[in-house]
Design an enzyme around this catalytic site. Structure first.
Site, PDB file in Angstrom:
ATOM      1  N   ARG A   1     -57.374 -55.745 -17.425  1.00 28.21           N
ATOM      2  CA  ARG A   1     -56.989 -54.441 -17.205  1.00 28.21           C
ATOM      3  C   ARG A   1     -57.938 -53.807 -16.218  1.00 28.21           C
ATOM      4  O   ARG A   1     -58.613 -54.277 -15.739  1.00 28.21           O
ATOM      5  CB  ARG A   1     -57.063 -53.622 -18.611  1.00 28.21           C
ATOM      6  CG  ARG A   1     -57.917 -53.810 -19.647  1.00 28.21           C
ATOM      7  CD  ARG A   1     -59.439 -53.239 -19.059  1.00 28.21           C
ATOM      8  NE  ARG A   1     -59.457 -52.103 -18.577  1.00 28.21           N
ATOM      9  CZ  ARG A   1     -60.455 -51.717 -17.675  1.00 28.21           C
ATOM     10  NH1 ARG A   1     -61.475 -52.258 -17.468  1.00 28.21           N
ATOM     11  NH2 ARG A   1     -60.249 -50.275 -17.366  1.00 28.21           N
ATOM     12  N   GLY A   2     -57.267 -52.504 -15.751  1.00 30.62           N
ATOM     13  CA  GLY A   2     -57.623 -51.849 -14.556  1.00 30.62           C
ATOM     14  C   GLY A   2     -56.829 -52.261 -13.562  1.00 30.62           C
ATOM     15  O   GLY A   2     -56.626 -53.360 -13.186  1.00 30.62           O
ATOM     16  N   ALA A   3     -56.389 -51.305 -12.606  1.00 32.77           N
ATOM     17  CA  ALA A   3     -55.608 -51.451 -11.537  1.00 32.77           C
ATOM     18  C   ALA A   3     -55.666 -52.543 -10.725  1.00 32.77           C
ATOM     19  O   ALA A   3     -54.949 -53.488 -10.382  1.00 32.77           O
ATOM     20  CB  ALA A   3     -55.167 -50.058 -10.865  1.00 32.77           C
TER      21      ALA A   3
ATOM     22  N   ARG B   1     -46.961 -54.225 -16.483  1.00 28.50           N
ATOM     23  CA  ARG B   1     -47.283 -52.990 -16.871  1.00 28.50           C
ATOM     24  C   ARG B   1     -46.749 -51.892 -15.754  1.00 28.50           C
ATOM     25  O   ARG B   1     -46.754 -52.171 -14.679  1.00 28.50           O
ATOM     26  CB  ARG B   1     -48.949 -52.707 -17.105  1.00 28.50           C
ATOM     27  CG  ARG B   1     -49.382 -53.381 -18.489  1.00 28.50           C
ATOM     28  CD  ARG B   1     -50.897 -53.118 -18.452  1.00 28.50           C
ATOM     29  NE  ARG B   1     -51.355 -51.815 -18.989  1.00 28.50           N
ATOM     30  CZ  ARG B   1     -52.498 -51.020 -18.945  1.00 28.50           C
ATOM     31  NH1 ARG B   1     -53.465 -51.878 -18.611  1.00 28.50           N
ATOM     32  NH2 ARG B   1     -52.583 -50.136 -19.548  1.00 28.50           N
TER      33      ARG B   1
ATOM     34  N   GLN C   1     -61.966 -47.966 -23.821  1.00 28.23           N
ATOM     35  CA  GLN C   1     -62.617 -48.629 -22.501  1.00 28.23           C
ATOM     36  C   GLN C   1     -64.006 -48.352 -21.921  1.00 28.23           C
ATOM     37  O   GLN C   1     -64.720 -48.916 -21.276  1.00 28.23           O
ATOM     38  CB  GLN C   1     -61.657 -48.554 -21.389  1.00 28.23           C
ATOM     39  CG  GLN C   1     -60.366 -49.534 -21.442  1.00 28.23           C
ATOM     40  CD  GLN C   1     -59.225 -48.583 -22.038  1.00 28.23           C
ATOM     41  OE1 GLN C   1     -59.434 -47.650 -22.803  1.00 28.23           O
ATOM     42  NE2 GLN C   1     -58.063 -48.819 -21.658  1.00 28.23           N
TER      43      GLN C   1
ATOM     44  N   ASP D   1     -55.042 -45.350 -10.974  1.00 28.51           N
ATOM     45  CA  ASP D   1     -53.945 -46.190 -11.236  1.00 28.51           C
ATOM     46  C   ASP D   1     -52.894 -46.347 -10.010  1.00 28.51           C
ATOM     47  O   ASP D   1     -52.355 -47.416  -9.727  1.00 28.51           O
ATOM     48  CB  ASP D   1     -53.433 -46.372 -12.558  1.00 28.51           C
ATOM     49  CG  ASP D   1     -54.253 -46.836 -13.555  1.00 28.51           C
ATOM     50  OD1 ASP D   1     -55.205 -46.317 -14.012  1.00 28.51           O
ATOM     51  OD2 ASP D   1     -54.122 -48.315 -13.769  1.00 28.51           O
TER      52      ASP D   1
ATOM     53  N   ASN E   1     -54.077 -41.636 -13.478  1.00 26.56           N
ATOM     54  CA  ASN E   1     -55.390 -42.458 -14.011  1.00 26.56           C
ATOM     55  C   ASN E   1     -55.455 -42.290 -15.619  1.00 26.56           C
ATOM     56  O   ASN E   1     -54.492 -41.568 -16.143  1.00 26.56           O
ATOM     57  CB  ASN E   1     -56.416 -42.024 -13.641  1.00 26.56           C
ATOM     58  CG  ASN E   1     -57.868 -42.842 -13.860  1.00 26.56           C
ATOM     59  OD1 ASN E   1     -57.558 -44.108 -13.680  1.00 26.56           O
ATOM     60  ND2 ASN E   1     -58.868 -42.021 -14.507  1.00 26.56           N
TER      61      ASN E   1
HETATM   62  O1  MRU Z   1     -55.127 -48.843 -19.323  1.00 24.16           O
HETATM   63  P1  MRU Z   1     -56.280 -49.465 -18.515  1.00 24.16           P
HETATM   64  O2  MRU Z   1     -57.612 -49.863 -18.911  1.00 24.16           O
HETATM   65  O3  MRU Z   1     -55.808 -50.645 -17.384  1.00 24.16           O
HETATM   66  O4  MRU Z   1     -56.620 -48.178 -17.525  1.00 24.16           O
HETATM   67  C1  MRU Z   1     -57.584 -48.100 -16.449  1.00 24.16           C
HETATM   68  C2  MRU Z   1     -57.761 -47.218 -15.965  1.00 24.16           C
HETATM   69  O5  MRU Z   1     -56.965 -45.948 -16.126  1.00 24.16           O
HETATM   70  C3  MRU Z   1     -58.714 -47.175 -14.499  1.00 24.16           C
HETATM   71  O6  MRU Z   1     -59.267 -45.912 -14.422  1.00 24.16           O
HETATM   72  C4  MRU Z   1     -57.956 -47.207 -13.153  1.00 24.16           C
HETATM   73  O7  MRU Z   1     -57.295 -48.491 -13.504  1.00 24.16           O
HETATM   74  C5  MRU Z   1     -58.936 -47.667 -12.120  1.00 24.16           C
HETATM   75  S1  MRU Z   1     -59.856 -49.089 -12.265  1.00 24.16           S
HETATM   76  C6  MRU Z   1     -60.741 -49.262 -10.881  1.00 24.16           C
END
Ligand code: MRU
Length: 351
Positions: free
Chosen positions: A49-51, A94, A201, A242, A252
């Site tokens: 996870r994470g963009a 996603r 997270q 994101d 985000n």
């Molecule tokens: O649902 P997630 O854990 O994928 O969400 C992640 C976030 O919102 C992060 O802040 C975003 O992806 C930036 S990661 C460098």
């Protein structure tokens, strides 16, 4: 994370290994993906996870799809058709983080630029591209860290939300990269970590990363932010993104918008750190960004135990939109955009 520590993902002998982030911090386990549908499932289930991390995973998903097509004995034309389907499906894993379609678009561009490539060339080309996307992300995060660290005081407290660290990216992190770089410069930084309901997270991943790094951190509930700011405990907020719309609005993790409103009320700088791969010029404003809605059970249940009346339904948007006017600056690898707006965001790209 430091060199000898956990990679978010790695590619070995034609297979993708993803750190299973659902198990952190109790268990360190990698999930092995040998096909693109396994990558799709891993993104959906939030193994990764994470963009930026899901973008890099999707790039490796395309490399895996090419390998699968080769194993099936497809010729180059059939392989391209298989890859077209793979790209469409990976892109839907996603909906909110633009890094996912961005990485697939790069693979598709590579294919368009190599129309004479043999089956073997395509496998090799998409693998090399995924490795490059991973390397670039790490390098961009270091630049974001360097540029953003100047915004942090010599001594101070930062509030962050969710995880925009090494494990949300190809390494080093965006928001946490800024903090990491400031600490590497000798600044005395303490981090308040929002636990980040419903999937925690912050508590499970950001706190884990900061502890590994030896960066001073305190975990707080998401509800604590107003109190922290009102009592003068926070000097600035830094989060990841994101998707950033053309006008500088930011999607985000759910709860980010609340922090931005609170920060403005308390006159505290609110920074967003993200690479250009998170900017989507095709989206004019934040209201047009699709917000992923996840299962009700992520809110009603904790560790498999129901915390609400059995038949209770929960609303569970995974992200929210922070309008550009609440953002002090967006920190990118190309520079810091103070008071972001359409003109400044467009200026990041050599169009
Ligand atoms: O649902 P997630 O854990 O994928 O969400 C992640 C976030 O919102 C992060 O802040 C975003 O992806 C930036 S990661 C460098």
């Amino acid at each position: 994370m430091k060199k000898n520590e956990l990679p978010t993902l790695y590619w070995k002998k034609g297979q993708l290994h993803l750190l299973d982030q659902r198990l952190l911090p109790q268990k360190i386990e990698y999930r092995l993906c040998s096909s693109y549908p396994e990558v799709i499932a891993s993104i959906r289930e939030m193994v990764v996870r994470g963009a930026p991390a899901i973008g890099i995973s999707a790039a490796f998903g395309m490399a895996l799809a090419a390998r699968e097509a080769l194993i099936k004995g497809y010729n180059a034309v059939e392989m391209r058709e298989y890859l077209q389907d793979a790209g469409a499906l990976l892109g839907q894993a996603r909906p909110t983080a633009v890094n996912l379609p961005w990485a697939i678009a790069r693979a598709e561009k590579w294919l368009r630029g190599h129309l004479d490539a043999s089956e073997g060339d395509i496998v090799e080309g998409l693998e090399q591209l995924a490795l490059l996307i991973h390397e670039e992300d790490l390098a961009n995060n270091r630049l974001i860290g360097k540029k953003g660290s100047d915004l942090l005081p010599r001594k101070g407290s930062v509030l962050t939300h969710c995880n925009a660290g090494s494990l949300a990216t190809g390494g080093y992190g965006t928001a946490l990269g800024v903090i990491r770089a400031a600490v590497e410069q000798g600044k005395d930084i303490h981090v308040y970590v929002d636990e980040t309901r419903p999937l925690l997270q912050g508590a499970r991943i950001t706190a884990f990363e900061l502890e590994h790094e030896g960066i001073a951190a305190t975990l707080v509930t998401d509800n604590c932010a107003g109190h922290l700011m009102a009592t003068g405990r926070v000097d600035l907020v830094v989060v990841g993104a994101d998707r950033i719309a053309g006008n500088g609005d930011v999607a985000n993790k759910i709860g980010t918008y609340v922090l931005a409103v609170l920060a403005q009320y308390h006159k505290i700088p609110f920074y967003v750190a993200a690479p250009l791969s998170t900017v989507d010029l095709a989206i004019a404003a934040g209201k047009d960004i699709i917000i992923e809605e996840r299962s009700s059970s992520e809110v009603t249940h904790l560790n498999g135990r129901c915390m609400a009346p059995e038949d209770m339904k929960a609303f569970n948007p995974a992200f929210d939109i922070t309008p550009a006017k609440l953002i002090t600056a967006i920190i990118t690898e190309k520079g810091v955009l103070r008071q972001p707006d359409r003109q400044k965001v467009m200026g990041l790209f050599d169009l």
